[in-house]
Design a protein around this motif. Structure first.
Motif, PDB file in Angstrom:
ATOM      1  N   GLY A  50     -55.176 127.918  48.199  1.00  0.00           N
ATOM      2  CA  GLY A  50     -54.127 127.630  47.262  1.00  0.00           C
ATOM      3  C   GLY A  50     -54.166 126.221  46.932  1.00  0.00           C
ATOM      4  O   GLY A  50     -54.045 125.939  45.565  1.00  0.00           O
ATOM      5  N   VAL A  51     -54.699 125.412  47.753  1.00  0.00           N
ATOM      6  CA  VAL A  51     -54.973 123.865  47.487  1.00  0.00           C
ATOM      7  C   VAL A  51     -55.895 123.788  46.253  1.00  0.00           C
ATOM      8  O   VAL A  51     -56.153 123.387  45.354  1.00  0.00           O
ATOM      9  CB  VAL A  51     -54.936 122.794  48.451  1.00  0.00           C
ATOM     10  CG1 VAL A  51     -55.575 121.623  48.062  1.00  0.00           C
ATOM     11  CG2 VAL A  51     -53.805 122.861  49.484  1.00  0.00           C
ATOM     12  N   ARG A  52     -56.987 124.802  46.801  1.00  0.00           N
ATOM     13  CA  ARG A  52     -58.318 124.766  45.765  1.00  0.00           C
ATOM     14  C   ARG A  52     -57.979 125.077  44.430  1.00  0.00           C
ATOM     15  O   ARG A  52     -58.529 124.753  43.275  1.00  0.00           O
ATOM     16  CB  ARG A  52     -59.311 125.187  46.585  1.00  0.00           C
ATOM     17  CG  ARG A  52     -59.894 124.449  47.747  1.00  0.00           C
ATOM     18  CD  ARG A  52     -61.301 125.184  48.275  1.00  0.00           C
ATOM     19  NE  ARG A  52     -62.296 125.372  47.631  1.00  0.00           N
ATOM     20  CZ  ARG A  52     -63.238 124.567  47.116  1.00  0.00           C
ATOM     21  NH1 ARG A  52     -63.207 123.339  47.450  1.00  0.00           N
ATOM     22  NH2 ARG A  52     -64.178 124.885  46.246  1.00  0.00           N
ATOM     23  N   THR A  53     -57.284 126.370  44.338  1.00  0.00           N
ATOM     24  CA  THR A  53     -56.858 126.610  43.199  1.00  0.00           C
ATOM     25  C   THR A  53     -56.035 125.758  42.215  1.00  0.00           C
ATOM     26  O   THR A  53     -56.207 125.795  41.193  1.00  0.00           O
ATOM     27  CB  THR A  53     -55.911 128.076  43.391  1.00  0.00           C
ATOM     28  OG1 THR A  53     -57.050 129.053  44.127  1.00  0.00           O
ATOM     29  CG2 THR A  53     -55.463 128.641  42.026  1.00  0.00           C
ATOM     30  N   GLN A  54     -55.083 124.966  43.077  1.00  0.00           N
ATOM     31  CA  GLN A  54     -54.139 124.012  42.604  1.00  0.00           C
ATOM     32  C   GLN A  54     -54.964 122.867  42.170  1.00  0.00           C
ATOM     33  O   GLN A  54     -54.436 122.411  40.842  1.00  0.00           O
ATOM     34  CB  GLN A  54     -52.979 123.662  43.434  1.00  0.00           C
ATOM     35  CG  GLN A  54     -51.878 122.731  42.831  1.00  0.00           C
ATOM     36  CD  GLN A  54     -50.847 122.418  43.797  1.00  0.00           C
ATOM     37  OE1 GLN A  54     -50.807 122.766  44.964  1.00  0.00           O
ATOM     38  NE2 GLN A  54     -49.934 121.228  43.342  1.00  0.00           N
ATOM     39  N   PHE A  55     -55.986 122.619  42.419  1.00  0.00           N
ATOM     40  CA  PHE A  55     -56.868 121.360  42.078  1.00  0.00           C
ATOM     41  C   PHE A  55     -58.175 121.773  41.945  1.00  0.00           C
ATOM     42  O   PHE A  55     -59.092 121.423  42.749  1.00  0.00           O
ATOM     43  CB  PHE A  55     -56.750 120.221  43.149  1.00  0.00           C
ATOM     44  CG  PHE A  55     -55.148 119.544  43.262  1.00  0.00           C
ATOM     45  CD1 PHE A  55     -54.633 118.716  42.555  1.00  0.00           C
ATOM     46  CD2 PHE A  55     -54.605 120.176  44.294  1.00  0.00           C
ATOM     47  CE1 PHE A  55     -53.535 118.166  42.777  1.00  0.00           C
ATOM     48  CE2 PHE A  55     -53.190 119.694  44.679  1.00  0.00           C
ATOM     49  CZ  PHE A  55     -52.864 118.549  43.695  1.00  0.00           C
TER      50      PHE A  55
END
Length: 116
Positions: free
Chosen positions: A52-57
């Motif tokens: 989720g973090v990698r998708t957001q950033f």
């Protein structure tokens, strides 16, 4: 302490297949993670959180900020998240508790700087 931080940040930076192996190698199966925005448990929870973090950033990388500090089975360190080679956009501070095998068992995360 640095090898633990290196493995921890490598896990956050890894592609999904490599991340699965890093989680298995360096994180307890009972790992828990809590920060101001979320709370997850287990390898599946960590994998989903990181994805989720990698998708957001997209395209951002986690890097160490400063030197880690620790005692006994506890380690604290600051990290940055941003474009590779640039000033971090997000800066956080994690406290990690290790299990008896030296794997990450608990993570207590704090966000020091987040984008508006």
């Amino acid at each position: 302490m640095n090898p633990i931080v290196d493995a921890y940040l490598a896990t956050w930076n890894a592609a999904p297949a490599e991340r699965e192996q890093l989680l298995a190698d360096h994180f307890s199966p009972e790992v828990t993670y809590v920060d101001p925005l979320t709370e997850v448990a287990g390898h599946a929870g960590m994998h989903a959180l990181i994805e989720g973090v990698r998708t957001q950033f997209p395209g951002f990388v986690f890097t160490p900020v400063g030197d880690p500090d620790g005692h006994h089975d506890r380690l604290r360190f600051q990290w940055g998240l941003g474009p590779e080679g640039a000033e971090p956009v997000v800066i956080g501070f994690d406290v990690v508790v290790l299990d008896e095998a030296g794997r990450v068992r608990d993570v207590h995360g704090f966000l020091d700087r987040v984008p508006a």
